[in-house]
Structures are given as C-alpha cells and as structure tokens.
Design a protein around this motif. Structure first.
Motif, mmCIF file in Angstrom:
data_model
loop_
_atom_site.group_PDB
_atom_site.id
_atom_site.type_symbol
_atom_site.label_atom_id
_atom_site.label_comp_id
_atom_site.label_asym_id
_atom_site.label_seq_id
_atom_site.Cartn_x
_atom_site.Cartn_y
_atom_site.Cartn_z
ATOM 1 N N ASP A 560 0.811 -1.225 0.000
ATOM 2 C CA ASP A 560 0.000 0.000 0.000
ATOM 3 C C ASP A 560 0.842 1.270 0.000
ATOM 4 O OD1 ASP A 560 -2.265 -1.676 0.171
ATOM 5 O OD2 ASP A 560 -2.127 -1.700 2.358
ATOM 6 N N GLY A 561 1.944 1.288 -0.775
ATOM 7 C CA GLY A 561 2.725 2.498 -0.915
ATOM 8 C C GLY A 561 3.396 2.954 0.360
ATOM 9 N N ARG A 562 3.890 2.011 1.137
ATOM 10 C CA ARG A 562 4.540 2.356 2.397
ATOM 11 C C ARG A 562 5.960 1.808 2.429
ATOM 12 N NH1 ARG A 562 1.308 -0.009 7.084
ATOM 13 N NH2 ARG A 562 1.332 -1.815 5.672
ATOM 14 N N LEU A 563 6.798 2.476 3.216
ATOM 15 C CA LEU A 563 8.173 2.050 3.450
ATOM 16 C C LEU A 563 8.386 1.900 4.951
ATOM 17 C CD1 LEU A 563 10.375 4.370 1.185
ATOM 18 C CD2 LEU A 563 10.102 1.905 0.935
ATOM 19 N N LEU A 564 9.197 0.908 5.312
ATOM 20 C CA LEU A 564 9.626 0.752 6.697
ATOM 21 C C LEU A 564 11.066 1.225 6.792
ATOM 22 C CD1 LEU A 564 8.735 -0.498 9.496
ATOM 23 C CD2 LEU A 564 10.097 -2.481 8.824
ATOM 24 N N GLY A 565 11.344 2.117 7.725
ATOM 25 C CA GLY A 565 12.697 2.612 7.932
ATOM 26 C C GLY A 565 13.231 2.178 9.280
ATOM 27 N N VAL A 566 14.460 1.681 9.302
ATOM 28 C CA VAL A 566 15.111 1.238 10.537
ATOM 29 C C VAL A 566 16.372 2.064 10.719
ATOM 30 C CG1 VAL A 566 16.165 -0.687 11.771
ATOM 31 C CG2 VAL A 566 14.217 -1.107 10.242
ATOM 32 N N GLY A 567 16.505 2.710 11.863
ATOM 33 C CA GLY A 567 17.684 3.533 12.093
ATOM 34 C C GLY A 567 17.743 4.067 13.500
ATOM 35 N N GLN A 568 17.994 5.379 13.616
ATOM 36 C CA GLN A 568 18.184 6.013 14.914
ATOM 37 C C GLN A 568 17.369 7.297 15.022
ATOM 38 O OE1 GLN A 568 20.679 5.564 17.739
ATOM 39 N NE2 GLN A 568 20.524 3.441 17.073
ATOM 40 N N ASP A 569 16.800 7.529 16.203
ATOM 41 C CA ASP A 569 16.191 8.807 16.528
ATOM 42 C C ASP A 569 17.309 9.779 16.896
ATOM 43 O OD1 ASP A 569 14.329 10.744 16.990
ATOM 44 O OD2 ASP A 569 13.531 9.863 18.840
ATOM 45 N N ALA A 570 17.041 11.069 16.813
ATOM 46 C CA ALA A 570 18.065 12.060 17.120
ATOM 47 C C ALA A 570 17.418 13.348 17.599
ATOM 48 C CB ALA A 570 18.941 12.330 15.892
ATOM 49 N N THR A 571 18.205 14.161 18.286
ATOM 50 C CA THR A 571 17.740 15.468 18.735
ATOM 51 C C THR A 571 17.763 16.450 17.573
ATOM 52 O OG1 THR A 571 19.961 16.226 19.332
ATOM 53 C CG2 THR A 571 18.738 14.988 21.009
ATOM 54 N N ASP A 572 17.278 17.669 17.837
ATOM 55 C CA ASP A 572 17.306 18.695 16.798
ATOM 56 C C ASP A 572 18.723 19.017 16.356
ATOM 57 O OD1 ASP A 572 14.571 18.843 16.977
ATOM 58 O OD2 ASP A 572 14.548 20.596 18.293
ATOM 59 N N GLU A 573 19.694 18.772 17.240
ATOM 60 C CA GLU A 573 21.092 19.048 16.910
ATOM 61 C C GLU A 573 21.764 17.880 16.205
ATOM 62 O OE1 GLU A 573 19.797 19.492 20.045
ATOM 63 O OE2 GLU A 573 19.401 21.608 19.585
ATOM 64 N N GLN A 580 15.132 3.619 16.290
ATOM 65 C CA GLN A 580 13.870 4.151 15.788
ATOM 66 C C GLN A 580 13.423 3.333 14.573
ATOM 67 O OE1 GLN A 580 12.500 8.568 15.359
ATOM 68 N NE2 GLN A 580 13.614 8.082 13.495
ATOM 69 N N VAL A 581 12.153 2.960 14.568
ATOM 70 C CA VAL A 581 11.539 2.282 13.428
ATOM 71 C C VAL A 581 10.363 3.134 12.982
ATOM 72 C CG1 VAL A 581 10.451 0.166 12.588
ATOM 73 C CG2 VAL A 581 12.242 0.037 14.342
ATOM 74 N N SER A 582 10.284 3.415 11.684
ATOM 75 C CA SER A 582 9.263 4.329 11.162
ATOM 76 C C SER A 582 8.534 3.701 9.989
ATOM 77 C CB SER A 582 9.902 5.648 10.699
ATOM 78 O OG SER A 582 10.647 6.256 11.727
ATOM 79 N N ILE A 583 7.284 4.090 9.831
ATOM 80 C CA ILE A 583 6.519 3.767 8.627
ATOM 81 C C ILE A 583 6.299 5.061 7.867
ATOM 82 C CG2 ILE A 583 4.333 2.935 7.682
ATOM 83 C CD1 ILE A 583 4.079 1.069 10.035
ATOM 84 N N PHE A 584 6.674 5.062 6.585
ATOM 85 C CA PHE A 584 6.489 6.224 5.727
ATOM 86 C C PHE A 584 5.415 5.913 4.691
ATOM 87 C CE2 PHE A 584 10.992 6.241 7.014
ATOM 88 C CZ PHE A 584 11.046 7.468 7.665
ATOM 89 N N ASP A 585 4.470 6.836 4.546
ATOM 90 C CA ASP A 585 3.467 6.742 3.490
ATOM 91 C C ASP A 585 3.992 7.542 2.306
ATOM 92 O OD1 ASP A 585 1.334 6.862 1.765
ATOM 93 O OD2 ASP A 585 -0.157 7.312 3.314
ATOM 94 N N VAL A 586 4.355 6.828 1.236
ATOM 95 C CA VAL A 586 4.893 7.486 0.049
ATOM 96 C C VAL A 586 3.951 7.300 -1.140
ATOM 97 C CG1 VAL A 586 7.295 7.359 0.790
ATOM 98 C CG2 VAL A 586 6.302 5.427 -0.440
ATOM 99 N N SER A 587 2.684 7.012 -0.848
ATOM 100 C CA SER A 587 1.718 6.812 -1.924
ATOM 101 C C SER A 587 1.490 8.089 -2.723
ATOM 102 C CB SER A 587 0.389 6.301 -1.359
ATOM 103 O OG SER A 587 -0.124 7.198 -0.382
ATOM 104 N N ASP A 588 1.657 9.251 -2.080
ATOM 105 C CA ASP A 588 1.628 10.536 -2.777
ATOM 106 C C ASP A 588 3.062 11.024 -2.875
ATOM 107 O OD1 ASP A 588 1.354 13.074 -3.770
ATOM 108 O OD2 ASP A 588 -0.036 13.779 -2.223
ATOM 109 N N PRO A 589 3.701 10.900 -4.041
ATOM 110 C CA PRO A 589 5.126 11.256 -4.157
ATOM 111 C C PRO A 589 5.417 12.708 -3.810
ATOM 112 C CG PRO A 589 4.388 10.017 -6.076
ATOM 113 C CD PRO A 589 3.158 10.380 -5.312
#
Length: 766
Positions: A560-573, A580-589
C-alpha cells in the motif's frame, strides 16, 4: 589521522561471480578466446576482455609476462620504505634493527609476510520469503540482496532442522526444530573457523579460515628460514563441502583451501559464486626500525618487487579430501582471465569461483579483476560492476596540510580537488545463459554507498551517489548527493539525466528504488527523505521531501505504498538517542509523510550494520529485529524485538537472550574481608585476604541481569566457591518455522511462539 580504504562490499559477489565467470581460464598464459565484434561482446578467456575498446573499459592481459610487467611497474612507482601503501601491516618484517641490513646490499637477510583478512562489508534489501513443502511448515530464509538469489549466512533451515555456525565455538551445529522445542541433533568440528554457509538440497558449502594443521601442511615447503621472526603467510580461506543427507550424521567430504579472504557467496540456482580477495602480502617487504634506514629499506623493497614472480601476486588453491590429503593444486586465476580498470585501483586480485553444489567441490575455474574497492548490482538481465576512484591510503584529509617532504612520491599524492571530484566507473555485463558478456561502460560523479545505490528499470540504470570527501563517506561540508540515469548506447553507458542537490553537506544513509520512484535518505542533523520521480529518465526530479529527526539506515518496502525505515532517533542538533523504526506513506510522491514510529531509547538495532539480521514475516505482519539496550546504571540487555506492522507500530514482544553460565575451568577466588572492624593483625579497619574465601560466605553469580545468584564450584576436592560469571550472548539471527520463532545466538538457540513471542524451548551447546 590517515584515512582507511573502504572494505570490499559483499555485493561484489553477485556481479563479479557472473561477470568474471564468463572469461575464465585455469592456468593459461595466453588468451584463447576471440572477440565477436558485437557491441563489445566476446567469447571466453582473454578474448572476452580483449574486445573492449573504451579507454575506461576493463583492460585484458594477453599473458603472464604482460600481467607481471604491469604489476611491477605500478608497484615500483608506489612502494615505500614500509612496503606498498594500503596493504595493511602484511608482508613486513617489524622492528628490524639497522644492524640486520646487509653491509653490501642493504637488504634484510630474510623476509616475513603477514596480513589480516579484508573486511567485508554487506548490505541488502531482501525479505524473509515464506517457503514450504507438503512435508514441512512454512519457513523463512535469509534476508538477501535479490529475491531468489540466496547468500551465505550464519544459519539455514529446511523447515525441519536448523544448520548453523555456533560463533561461540566455531562448530557446525544441526538443531532439530521439534515444534518449538529445539534439540541438538548433531555437531561437526571442521578443521578451521567457519563463518558462513549455504545449502542446496542435502549439501552445505561452508566458508571460513583453515586451522594451522591445514596451513602448516601446505606451508612446509614454503618455509623461508626466518632468523628473527617466524614466517607468516597471507590470509587463507577454505570452503568445506558437507553432506547432510543424514542430518544426524553430517559428514565432511572435501576441502578447498584458497589464498585470500572470501568476501561473500551468492547462489544462482544450484551454483555458488564465491568471491575471494587476494592481496599480494607474501612478497616479503622490509620495514626500517627508524627513519635513518628508510632509504636503504626503500631500495630493498624495490629489489623485492624486481625479483617477484607472477605466483607472488596471484593466489593458489589446494583441493583436499576430508582427511586433509591433497588431491590437486594450482593457480587460483589464469593470467589471461585477469582484467584491470583503466585507472589504478589497487594490487589486490578479486577472483570469482563458480561451484555447482550438486556436483561438489573440484578444481576452481576462476577469473579476476585487479581492484580493491568495488560495488556491484545485478538485475534480471544485467549486472553492473562499479569501481570508485582510488584514494591512496597515505593521503590525509583535505583539511590537513601535508608538506612536500611528507609525501612519499607524486604517484601517491592526490589533491583534495581531485578527491572531491571523484567519479565511479560502471561496467555493464549481459547475462547469456551461465555466462556474462561485457556490453558497455559509463561514469557517474561521486561514490556509491552500497547495493541499494544501483537499480535497473526498463533498461535504464539508476545510480545514487554522494560527491565530496569520498574518503570520509561524503560527510564533508561541500558534499552533495545525486541520482543519475544511464542507458547503454553501443559500448557506452550514456548519461540520460541527473538530479542533484540532495542533502547538501550530508551523505546518503539509505537508498531504495521501487518501480519508477527512488527514495534517498541523507543525514547530518535531520533526516531528509527525498522522493525522486524517475518515470522520465531524461528528466529525473525530486517531487517530495520529508524532514524529521534521526535517520533510516535500512529501507524495506511494505504494501500500500509504504516504506519501513530502521535507524536512529536524534535530537534537533543531530545527536542520536536510540533505535527508531518508522513507517512512511509514500503513496503521494509529492507529500511523503511518516505515519507511525517506534522508539527504543539507549538502544541500537543490528539491522543498521547487518542487513541479514532483519526479518519481515509478511504472513504475520511481523518484523524481528535483534537489539542491544543499555541502562544508565551500566546494565544491558540483548534480544530480538518483535513489532506488529500495521497502521501503527506496536510491540508484540521480546525474545530476551538467555544468560549462559560460564564454564569455569579454573577457580578464581574473590578477596574476602576478614573483619570489618579490626584487621587480622589487630590494626584498625578491615583487611583483605586474597588467598582464601570462607566457605560460610558463598560467592554467587547473577543468573540473569539483576536477578538472584547461584553458587559456583571451587577447587576440585574443596568447598571453596569461585566466581563464574554468566553472560547473555546477543541474538544474531531469527528464523521462522511454522508457529515458532527461533532466536540464534552464540552457544544457544531459544524458541518462542510467533503469536506472542512467549518462551517455548531452548538448547545450550556444550
């Protein structure tokens, strides 16, 4: 500090295996093939390379004399008083005093060779596809670069047994799955140190390093009578053929010992493509003990090069039976089967062996490329070998001033401008049955990160690169990333289009191409996820961008136009704070969004640096991720994290690594306070007796982090306890078989129910 060369990517295995397997000759000194003249296509042997016309194309050698002359010329121009730059610490005699130099020749009386294996770094975008038969439940496979192309790994399964390398002892183990109650069915101690394996039917191919009983036998005739230090040899690898037709009695059949280090294994059907990198580290270079001896050492090293033979540069093989008796031996790669890039890329020889696993090990028929740093990608029809610009190891980063007298020679010095403008040559080959024929060569700006950096779609190659400070992986302030499209036009991979200015001042952390879109993650302080529209290869364009804290180091496609990202969370700096594990909706480019996140502070996930540790089990929408967590109090926890992947990300459970009691082969008594108030001699304050422990005060070990202790045995025949610490080995892999998940760790396998990840059975290896 001096920069280091990037290690050979594991991805090289897939492409070079097919590329070079087409032009192999076991031991011929001259080319035997002839070109066809059809767009650079050619026959076998040296002719497959001889037909190349482009200046940037791979160049052939017509004979061993021509190859040796090339190597001597390059080596003489680059050799230093400490040997060849970039060759690690192999091939040198350390700390030899000036008195050891011959008064007449300035040469050392004996030579020493030493080396360390080349590290390999692997990346992948595979998935744990479900496999099953009428007799076995569905089971997962290794997370691989390409679907249907298996790779070497620590564990394989056929749905009834796990075949694994116990990295705690280096033993090959066979574990019966038993529906969640694993039990050791057999073990096999191989004569060496195994590292990865593949399975075809009832045969395993296992690769690793041979032990001294094998190498000692092979080196008996190679002793050089060192007067100061023992003779060391360059790295050796071994491939073991193991018969598992009777899982309870695995049997070693043959052994193939190779000069060099195995970078990877790729399986195309029943054929294993084994990539070996062989550095010429048995040349016997010398090293001065102080600067006063550098001039004489340099001349001695030039003499070493002048007196070298082709067998000093090309590796050898030894085919042995199960008992170690030699069946045959020879040169690993024929001279006419070696090609080189037009520009210098190092002295290591990367060879590719093809082994039909159903027929077993035999004399190798390999081919090679003179290059140290390479990336490879294979599509269904083509394969691409990317060779980046050579960064000489003696060159310092651009912000460090190097005086003229610090540079050994102009041949070894590269300006910062040249390095910032580094390009990567890409060679295209076409699959012709079980061969691969050279077709075209092109070039892109910048350096590739890994396998994900290349992808072919409808005959167009898409390449993601980072330009600027490639020796620092593109992390310089002027770095910039690109996506370039190329299409074969005759013998040229011609650039069709390019889009740049991705992540200015950043470098690529992850890439994934899906259909006509590309997804690029860069990072320095925030994590821009760029969506690149590649529907028109002549006009690639960025259609969307998402900036969030942290980064993704691994991208995995979902439905369904989604990506799973595996990596690290970080501060604003930009300071990382945990997994951190994230789901990205990329169905609308044009409008990528992050729809769900899961964070695990003060933790890291193995998938960041080991893609084979990742498992997505689609039937359960379950992701399994080995992890390590650390507490402020110094505590730690290892295990495998199970996440439900739906509209949100929720934790299903964790398989926490079970602590294993250390085997105490000798007692280690702890000091005991004799008296808290008065010392044994009547002095004030307590004293410590380090030679005895009172039996009435048993010493314990932690059965689990923060848990209760258990008593430990003491000296034989004594009641005195000793401290035998337990430890929780990190989970390295997870495997799904039917309704159970099997977590594989050094010395241990534990099972859990897949629906809840609650504990089932486990087995410890002795």
């Amino acid at each position: 500090m001096r920069p280091t060369r990037r290690p050979l990517s594991l991805a090289i295995a897939l492409s070079l295996a097919a590329v070079l397997g087409a032009c192999s000759s076991a031991d011929g000194d001259t080319a035997t093939g002839s070109g066809t003249g059809d767009g650079g296509r050619a026959g076998t042997g040296g002719g497959a390379l001889a037909s190349l016309q482009l200046a940037s194309a791979l160049q052939p050698f017509s004979s061993c004399d021509a190859l040796l002359e090339h190597l001597k010329t390059e080596a003489t121009a680059r050799v230093t008083p400490y040997g060849l730059p970039g060759m690690g610490y192999g091939g040198y005699r350390y700390g030899v005093p000036e008195a050891a130099l011959s008064a007449e020749t300035g040469a050392f009386p004996t030579t020493i060779a030493a080396s360390a294996p080349v590290a390999a770094v692997e990346d992948s975008a595979g998935s744990g596809d479900a496999k099953s038969s009428s007799e076995t439940p569905a089971y997962s496979g290794t997370n691989t670069v390409e679907k249907d192309i298996d790779e070497g790994d620590l564990v394989k399964t056929d749905g009834t047994h796990l075949y694994l390398i116990d990295s705690n002892t280096g033993t090959l183990r066979v574990v019966a799955a038993n529906g969640g109650q694993p039990a050791e069915a057999a073990s096999l101690s191989l004569p060496g140190y195994p590292s990865q394996l593949v399975r075809v039917g009832s045969t395993l191919l296992v690769t690793g390093s041979p032990d001294e009983t094998v190498t000692g036998r092979l080196d008996e005739s190679a002793s050089k009578g060192a007067e100061i230090m023992p003779v060391w040899t360059s790295p050796r690898s071994v491939v073991w053929e193991v018969d598992i037709s009777d899982a309870a009695n695995p049997r070693l059949v043959r052994q193939l010992v190779l000069d060099g280090s195995v970078a990877s294994i790729r399986m195309t059907g029943d054929v294993a493509r084994i990539v070996v990198q062989t550095p010429p580290e048995d040349l016997g270079f010398v090293q001065p003990s102080n600067p006063a001896g550098e001039e004489r050492a340099l001349e001695a090293n030039k003499d070493v090069i002048a007196g070298s033979t082709i067998d000093d540069w090309l590796g050898a093989y030894h085919l042995l039976d199960a008992d170690g008796e030699e069946l045959s031996s020879g040169r690993l790669t024929g001279c006419d089967a070696v090609g080189r890039p037009a520009d210098f890329h190092g002295f290591s020889l990367t060879s590719v062996l093809s082994v039909d696993v159903t027929k077993g090990l035999s004399d190798p028929n390999a081919a090679g490329v003179l290059a140290d740093s390479q990336q490879v990608y294979a599509s269904a029809e083509h394969l691409y070998v990317a060779i980046g610009a050579w960064q000489d190891p003696i060159i310092l980063p651009a912000d460090v001033v190097v005086s003229d007298d610090q540079a050994t020679s102009s041949d070894q010095a590269t300006s910062s401008d040249e390095r910032d403008d580094a390009t990567t040559a890409i060679h295209q080959f076409r699959f012709d049955g079980d061969r691969a024929t050279y077709t075209a060569t092109g070039e892109v700006t910048g350096s590739l990160m890994n396998d994900f950096s290349m992808s072919e779609h409808d005959g167009v190659l898409r390449v993601a690169t980072t330009a600027g400070a490639p020796w620092l992986w593109g992390s310089g302030p002027d770095s910039e990333s690109f996506v370039t499209t190329l299409r074969a036009d005759g013998a040229e991979l011609r650039q069709v289009g390019r889009v740049g200015e991705l992540g200015k001042g950043e470098r690529i952390y992850a890439v994934r191409f899906i259909g006509t879109n590309g997804y690029v993650v860069t990072f320095r302080q925030t994590d821009p996820l760029y969506v690149v529209d590649l529907a028109d290869p002549a006009a690639p364009r960025v259609t969307g961008e998402l900036k969030i804290n942290g980064y993704s180091a691994y991208l995995h496609p979902l439905s369904d136009g989604r990506l799973l990202g595996v990596g690290q969370d970080a501060t604003d700096e930009g300071r990382v704070t945990g997994a951190q594990v994230s789901i990205f909706d990329v169905s609308d480019p044009a409008a990528p969004t992050r729809t769900a996140t899961f964070t695990m502070p003060q933790s890291n996930l193995s998938t960041e640096y080991d893609y084979k540790a990742f498992l997505y089990w689609a039937p359960e929408e379950l992701v399994l991720l080995p992890y390590n967590s650390y507490g402020d109090d110094g505590s730690s926890e290892s295990g495998a994290l199970g996440l439900n992947i739906g509209e949100t990300i929720t934790e299903r459970g964790r398989i926490v690594s079970t602590p294993i009691q250390q085997d105490c082969g000798y007692p280690t008594p702890l000091p005991t306070v004799i008296d808290d108030e008065t010392g044994a001699d009547g002095s004030e304050g307590g004293s410590v007796d380090s030679g005895s422990v009172e039996p009435s005060a048993p010493v314990t070990t932690l059965a689990e982090p923060g848990g209760a202790g258990v008593s430990s045995p003491g000296f034989p025949g004594s009641d005195a306890p000793v401290y035998c610490p337990s430890w929780a080995p990190p989970i390295e892999r997870t495997v799904v078989i039917g309704p159970s998940v099997y977590a594989v760790a050094p010395g241990h396998v534990q099972a859990a129910a897949i629906d809840t990840l609650t504990a089932q059975g486990s087995v410890d290896f002795s």
